[in-house]
Design an enzyme around this catalytic site. Structure first.
Site, PDB file in Angstrom:
ATOM      1  N   GLY A  61       0.822  -1.198   0.000  1.00  0.00           N
ATOM      2  CA  GLY A  61       0.000   0.000   0.000  1.00  0.00           C
ATOM      3  C   GLY A  61       0.859   1.252   0.000  1.00  0.00           C
ATOM      4  N   CYS A  88       5.443  -6.116   1.420  1.00  0.00           N
ATOM      5  CA  CYS A  88       5.840  -4.707   1.345  1.00  0.00           C
ATOM      6  C   CYS A  88       5.276  -3.926   2.537  1.00  0.00           C
ATOM      7  CB  CYS A  88       5.409  -4.107   0.009  1.00  0.00           C
ATOM      8  SG  CYS A  88       6.290  -2.570  -0.401  1.00  0.00           S
ATOM      9  N   TYR A  89       4.281  -3.062   2.335  1.00  0.00           N
ATOM     10  CA  TYR A  89       3.686  -2.353   3.474  1.00  0.00           C
ATOM     11  C   TYR A  89       3.151  -3.362   4.487  1.00  0.00           C
ATOM     12  CZ  TYR A  89       0.473   0.576   6.184  1.00  0.00           C
ATOM     13  OH  TYR A  89      -0.191   1.208   7.212  1.00  0.00           O
ATOM     14  N   HIS A 175       7.692  -7.599  -3.875  1.00  0.00           N
ATOM     15  CA  HIS A 175       6.379  -8.009  -4.395  1.00  0.00           C
ATOM     16  C   HIS A 175       6.492  -9.331  -5.171  1.00  0.00           C
ATOM     17  CE1 HIS A 175       4.035  -4.362  -3.470  1.00  0.00           C
ATOM     18  NE2 HIS A 175       5.201  -3.736  -3.598  1.00  0.00           N
ATOM     19  N   GLU A 177       4.019 -11.033  -6.280  1.00  0.00           N
ATOM     20  CA  GLU A 177       2.856 -11.196  -7.156  1.00  0.00           C
ATOM     21  C   GLU A 177       3.066 -10.661  -8.564  1.00  0.00           C
ATOM     22  OE1 GLU A 177       2.072  -7.239  -4.968  1.00  0.00           O
ATOM     23  OE2 GLU A 177       3.147  -9.120  -4.646  1.00  0.00           O
ATOM     24  N   ASP A 233     -17.979 -11.973 -20.962  1.00  0.00           N
ATOM     25  CA  ASP A 233     -18.534 -11.811 -19.619  1.00  0.00           C
ATOM     26  C   ASP A 233     -20.054 -11.972 -19.614  1.00  0.00           C
ATOM     27  OD1 ASP A 233     -15.913 -11.184 -19.109  1.00  0.00           O
ATOM     28  OD2 ASP A 233     -16.254  -9.031 -18.999  1.00  0.00           O
ATOM     29  N   LYS A 375     -10.990 -12.536 -15.405  1.00  0.00           N
ATOM     30  CA  LYS A 375     -11.320 -12.811 -16.802  1.00  0.00           C
ATOM     31  C   LYS A 375     -10.922 -14.226 -17.236  1.00  0.00           C
ATOM     32  CE  LYS A 375     -12.453 -10.146 -19.670  1.00  0.00           C
ATOM     33  NZ  LYS A 375     -13.756  -9.751 -20.267  1.00  0.00           N
TER      34      LYS A 375
END
Length: 519
Positions: A61, A88-89, A175, A177, A233, A375
């Site tokens: 964040g 991280c944060y 990070h 991710e 979708d 998605k």
């Protein structure tokens, strides 16, 4: 908690502290076939326990724990005995709540860094002695909390990863991710399976079974209107609801005049003739264009189109008799980008016409069966439900249609120019051998004219921008390095075949900092 409250056996709770990468954390967890959900950073201990998570991830964040009003979770979550991973944060939060010391770094760390692993156990199992990671932080943990040990470091950050093995508390200053941390998926996988002891049981087959039961329970014998646009979708939404309630589904396809070239005919053939869905076609081109006349602001465009879209539905409902439910193909990224993620401090990026507050005069109850899916998960659901490949593999198309690909005012002439140019882009890109790796490819009509020469005459015509990006989920994207020959062919065809265009440019910006769409 009702039997329809959760489509999973195990879940990972991700507490949202506002990182731009939060969706990626959730997606990386789901790629391991473990369900994950973004939750408010200040969720109560009791509410969190009621979800029965196998693990908790504290996201990154923009804040600093050194700030007076820094967002902090309930301290009790560290005493639940549930494994926690701070990123991280989130690492700084974990250290702060555990009694460690956080300081401003000398210059911070940004970008790729080499991580040296001091302890290869559990979190870094099988990853070797060093790896490349993506850093993006100013603050850092300068003194370990009691009970913690260092797992890894960089040349400028002495505590880049840490753990309290006894309490199952883990933290990373980088990070894992993002794709810029190549072995990040393995780190997340180690947290899920070696530390949280999760089972890979989250599948789209189980999701479909749960969704069908939930829709049947919610709707009963009442009728549903489905907003069918022809994209993956809304098409998957229609097929899912059709599986649940059959003929009680009334699909509505609105021709707002802002669609791609030949779209109406294509949808009619696939859904009405082939898939035999109960579908009604509504021609509303003039009313949409009338409301958009003179409108330049992109947010205002989106709101106008969203309002008119709902108005059309309300009118159709009256014609069809008593309709109680409206179904929409809202996805997880749609909801997250439109509102702060389930109460977290994330910033709003843009509004989506099918997300958020509906007009009070609208009497439908909303059904959004795909709201918690990404998605790629929706494509799998669509395939399992029998949608044809040309629908499943369709590139994302904005709800407001070509209105947000015409920068500035939408007029009939500009719309015609863009439809023809976009048709050429679509035709040529589909021939390209790298088509399957492209997330989106489209034309944008710019509100500026430039001087050109065609034949022996001077021209003063519009400019078309070509946007082609690659992405795995639309949350981050990079421009595609198309062959010069293909770019030349697209440019020549647009200039020669589309009356009103004399210049084509190529957009080479990435997301972030740019968005994929221009408006």
């Amino acid at each position: 908690m009702s039997e329809f409250s959760k489509p999973y056996q195990e879940m990972i709770a991700i507490l949202d502290f506002g990182s731009q990468y939060n969706q990626l954390i959730a997606r990386r967890v789901r790629e391991n076939r473990v369900y994950s959900e973004l939750l408010p950073f200040d969720i109560s201990r009791e509410k969190l326990l009621s979800l029965n998570p196998r693990g908790i991830i504290l996201s990154g964040g923009p804040a600093s724990v050194l700030d007076k009003d820094a967002p902090l979770p309930h301290r009790g979550i560290l005493k639940l005995g549930i494994p926690v991973l701070g990123i991280c944060y989130g690492m700084q939060v974990l250290a702060y709540l555990s009694g460690g010391k956080i300081e401003r770094g000398k210059g911070g760390e940004y970008g790729a860094r080499k991580l040296f692993i001091d302890n290869e156990e559990d979190l870094f199992q099988g990853l070797g002695k060093s790896l490349t990671v993506w850093m993006s932080h100013k603050d850092e943990v300068s003194s370990l909390p009691g009970g913690f040990e260092v797992l890894a470091h960089t040349e400028t950050c002495s505590i880049a990863a840490m753990r309290d093995k006894k309490r199952k508390l883990y933290a990373l200053q980088f990070h894992p991710e993002v794709t810029h941390t190549p072995q990040g998926r393995e780190i997340i996988s180690n947290f899920l399976f070696r530390i949280c002891r999760c089972s890979p049981e989250w599948t789209m087959t189980s999701f479909i079974e749960h969704a069908v039961q939930k829709i049947r329970h919610q709707v009963g014998k009442k009728r549903v209107i489905c907003a069918l646009s022809g994209g993956v979708d809304s098409s998957t939404t229609a097929m899912l609801i059709n599986k649940a309630i059959g003929k009680n589904l009334e699909c509505i396809f609105v021709d707002n005049g802002l669609l791609r070239l030949g779209e109406v005919e294509k949808i009619r053939k696939i859904f009405k003739e082939h898939l035999k869905l109960n579908i009604h076609f509504v021609g509303a081109r003039e009313r949409f264009l009338k409301r958009l006349r003179g409108v330049l602001n992109p947010e205002k465009k989106r709101k106008i189109i969203g309002e008119e879209f709902i108005n059309v539905f309300a009118e159709e409902a009256e014609k069809l008799g008593k309709i109680e439910f409206l179904a929409q193909g809202t996805l997880y990224p749609d909801a997250i980008e439109s509102v702060s993620t389930k109460g977290g401090p994330s910033a709003t990026i843009k509004s989506h016409h099918n997300v958020g507050g509906l007009p009070e005069k609208m009497h439908f109850k909303l059904i959004e069966p795909l709201r918690d899916l990404f998605k790629d998960e929706v494509r799998i659901v669509g395939k399992e439900l029998g949608l044809p490949r040309e629908i499943i593999e369709r590139q994302p198309f904005p709800g407001p249609g070509l209105a947000v690909r015409i920068v500035g005012e939408v007029t009939p002439k500009r719309l015609e120019i863009l439809q023809q140019a976009d048709g050429i882009v679509s035709e040529e890109i589909r021939k390209y051998k790298g088509y399957k790796d492209i997330w989106q490819s489209f034309a944008v009509l710019l509100p500026l004219k430039s001087v050109g020469i065609m034949g022996d005459e001077r021209t003063y015509e519009y400019t078309i921008a070509l946007r082609v990006v690659k992405s795995s989920d639309g949350m981050t994207a990079d421009w595609v390095r198309l062959p010069y020959g293909l770019l030349e062919r697209i440019s020549q065809r647009i200039i020669n075949e589309v009356n009103g265009v004399n210049r084509v440019v190529y957009d080479i910006s990435s997301k972030p900092p740019s968005t994929i769409e221009w408006e």
